[in-house]
Write an enzyme that holds these catalytic residues in place. Structure first.
Site, mmCIF file in Angstrom:
data_model
loop_
_atom_site.group_PDB
_atom_site.id
_atom_site.type_symbol
_atom_site.label_atom_id
_atom_site.label_comp_id
_atom_site.label_asym_id
_atom_site.label_seq_id
_atom_site.Cartn_x
_atom_site.Cartn_y
_atom_site.Cartn_z
ATOM 1 N N THR A 514 0.842 -1.192 0.000
ATOM 2 C CA THR A 514 0.000 0.000 0.000
ATOM 3 C C THR A 514 0.877 1.241 0.000
ATOM 4 O O THR A 514 1.782 1.371 0.823
ATOM 5 C CB THR A 514 -0.968 0.022 1.209
ATOM 6 O OG1 THR A 514 -1.697 1.254 1.194
ATOM 7 C CG2 THR A 514 -0.236 -0.112 2.524
ATOM 8 N N HIS A 571 2.151 -11.795 14.073
ATOM 9 C CA HIS A 571 3.239 -12.201 14.966
ATOM 10 C C HIS A 571 3.090 -13.655 15.434
ATOM 11 O O HIS A 571 4.025 -14.229 15.998
ATOM 12 C CB HIS A 571 3.287 -11.264 16.181
ATOM 13 C CG HIS A 571 4.641 -11.152 16.794
ATOM 14 N ND1 HIS A 571 5.743 -11.831 16.333
ATOM 15 C CD2 HIS A 571 5.071 -10.438 17.874
ATOM 16 C CE1 HIS A 571 6.788 -11.540 17.074
ATOM 17 N NE2 HIS A 571 6.417 -10.693 18.021
#
Length: 601
Positions: A514, A571
């Site tokens: 992005t 994560h």
């Protein structure tokens, strides 16, 4: 000689289609490119035009029946070949048994009987207008606005209503010419795919049945007078919805439109707000442009109008036949007008710098949440709460790339047809790093206890549109060079903004990029779209003083072009060390600036 009408391929993975409505009946005369029938697949609903002029002598596949790609749908015979077209009819009486309820077989076999009964109308009073399938997983749509009211006359392919789904906002055209007899689904109500939205029939039929059902319609019954509705449609008032949005992929948009970039390349950032009103005028409001119907294409060809230069007044900029006629009139007027008139416009341009941004007309108002915005909100919320998301930021010196761009921008534009921005460099470096660190490209299935490593890098490019953030995908991005990526980014960005992107091109990304810095943002913390595991945000490229090591002078302060790259990741799957290694690989590739071969330098 009879001509066969076959089922075309309407998508990369489409193998069959269902005939939803025949617009012509056996014995009817047809012209070249005149719509014959409507076909529905799991990806698109469209009309099939006639490949030749003549008489529809035989219908092979009846309504609601399915045909494979390449199979025969009908036969078109020449004016003197009626007998040749009638014989095959007797070979397939079983195939047309289902149609016998609506049209007796005996009538279908006699071309002389040319009653203009509603061709594809299950209803005895007229033709049903149904909710089309507007995406692979779309099961319903909401009627946002009726463009015609009960009792009004409509033409073939003239927009009847506006519909919104989770994937697209578009107009539904009338399949036949006639009078809108009944509205089945009022505004703000939802209908399933295949559900009947309205009935269009002969002009003499009474529309009385339509009044009790649509509750919001009583106001509209007082409107039979505004016949000039096609021209003064309130489309011109729609530019304001898009004024609150920024453009994360602005460089991709400029790359898709090199001619326009020349005019506003340098003041892009500061003039963002003043330029916004011109975007809806081109895009036609907060929705993207729909498809161009065969009628509009034929009309444009007759009048010599270039459709790419026409500003549509339909929803989201869709081009209507009135737009083509107006463009043709303007072209005639322009030929007669003196050539010196453009000069005053150029002289007036310098007066713009002092312009003050105008407040949006939406201040102090309440509007209904669009379906596409609701879908985006749900996806963002789910993605953020189903992952343990973390963001790591790294700083990159892109001075060498900036110099390469300055050297190669003209030749690159001539060779590839798109402007060379920073985005393709970031994309190429990211894809190469994904090949070295596939964990960033992987997908986690915690319940199944698996990690899936895709066999290719499918790069999503976030594009801000008037309807909201959409992510088209460059499939197999690892197979492309710098020029290939630049062209794909430009193409996908433009077609996404004009609503010409297919559902397949919005799915399947394994990693997303992005460009949040295209409007000046230094960096942000992107939300990773599930089921992907990481997303990279590129900040604004800014010149500032930086300490660098000079071979002769040692540490010195120099002005460099710097950018922040921020990667958010799951994560649960990707450790901080994995993220750092990936980002360092991207950094080293960009700072080395070894792109001369890609640029032909």
């Amino acid at each position: 000689m009879p001509v066969s009408v076959t089922m075309p391929r309407l998508g990369e993975s489409v193998t069959e289609g269902t005939v939803t409505r025949w617009l012509k009946q056996e014995g009817d005369t047809v012209e070249v490119d005149e719509p014959l029938l409507e076909v529905s697949t799991d990806k698109v609903d469209t009309e099939i035009p006639s490949p030749a002029a003549g008489v529809l002598s035989r219908i092979v596949v009846g309504e609601d029946e399915t045909a494979e790609v390449g199979s025969e749908l009908a036969v078109i015979a020449g004016e003197g070949e009626e007998a040749g077209g009638a014989a095959p009819q007797q070979e397939a009486p079983a195939e047309q048994a289902e149609q016998a309820a609506a049209e007796p077989q005996a009538e279908a076999e006699q071309p002389a009987v040319e009653e203009p009964a509603p061709a594809a109308a299950p209803s005895g009073q007229g033709t049903e207008v149904k909710m089309p399938a507007l995406g692979e997983s779309v099961t319903e749509g909401t009627v946002t606005r009726w463009l015609k009211q009960v009792g009004e006359t409509v033409e073939v392919d003239e927009p009847l209503l506006e519909v919104s789904t989770d994937k697209v906002d578009t107009e539904i055209p009338s399949p036949v010419a006639g009078t809108l007899l009944e509205i089945k689904v009022p505004e703000d109500e939802t209908a399933e795919v295949g559900g009947v939205l309205a009935i269009v029939g002969a002009a003499g039929a009474a529309p009385a049945q339509a009044k009790p059902e649509p509750k919001p319609e009583p106001k509209a019954e007082a409107k039979p007078e505004p016949k000039p509705e096609p021209k003064p449609e309130p489309k011109v008032e729609e530019p304001t919805p898009g004024m609150s949005y920024n453009e994360p992929a602005a460089e991709a948009e400029q790359a898709a439109q090199p001619a326009k970039v020349e005019q506003a390349a340098q003041p892009a950032a500061p003039t963002t707000t003043p330029q916004r009103p011109t975007v809806p005028a081109q895009a036609g409001g907060e929705e993207g442009a729909g498809y161009v119907t065969p009628l509009v294409r034929k009309l444009a060809a007759e009048h010599g109008v270039d459709l790419s230069s026409v500003n549509g007044t339909g929803v989201g900029g869709r081009i209507r036949k009135q737009d083509v006629l107006e463009a043709a009139e303007k072209a005639k007027a322009a030929q007669a007008a003196p050539a010196a008139q453009p000069a005053p416009a150029a002289a007036a341009a310098p007066a713009k710098p002092a312009a003050k941004p105008q407040p949006s007309s939406k201040r102090g108002t309440v509007e209904k949440l669009p379906r596409i915005r609701k879908a985006i909100a749900n996806r963002m919320h789910e993605s953020l709460h189903e992952m343990a998301q973390l963001t790591t930021v790294i700083e990159v010196d892109v001075t060498r790339i900036a110099k390469l761009r300055a050297q190669a921008k003209d030749s690159f534009l001539q060779r590839h047809g798109v402007k060379l921005s920073f985005l393709p460099f970031f994309a190429l470096a990211a894809v190469e790093a994904l090949q070295s660190y596939p964990i960033v490209n992987a997908q986690l299935d915690l319940e199944g206890g698996t990690i899936t490593y895709p066999d290719a890098e499918h790069l999503g490019i976030a594009v801000d549109t008037e309807r909201g953030l959409l992510v088209p995908v460059i499939h197999n991005a690892g197979d492309l060079n710098l020029g290939g990526i630049a062209k794909r980014v430009a193409d996908l960005a433009e077609r996404t903004r004009t609503n010409k992107i297919s559902p397949d091109e919005l799915a399947g990304a394994t990693f997303t990029l992005t460009n949040t810095g295209s409007r000046g943002a230094l960096f942000d913390t992107p939300i990773v779209p599930s089921p992907q595991s990481a997303m990279l945000g590129t900040g604004a490229v800014v010149k500032r003083p930086v300490v660098v090591n000079d071979p002769e002078l040692g540490e010195v302060v120099a002005v460099r072009s710097m950018v922040y790259l921020a990667m958010s990741y799951d994560h649960r799957l990707i450790d901080g060390a994995d993220a750092a290694r990936f980002l360092v690989a991207v950094k080293e590739r960009l700072e080395a600036g070894n792109f001369e071969a890609e640029l032909g330098l």
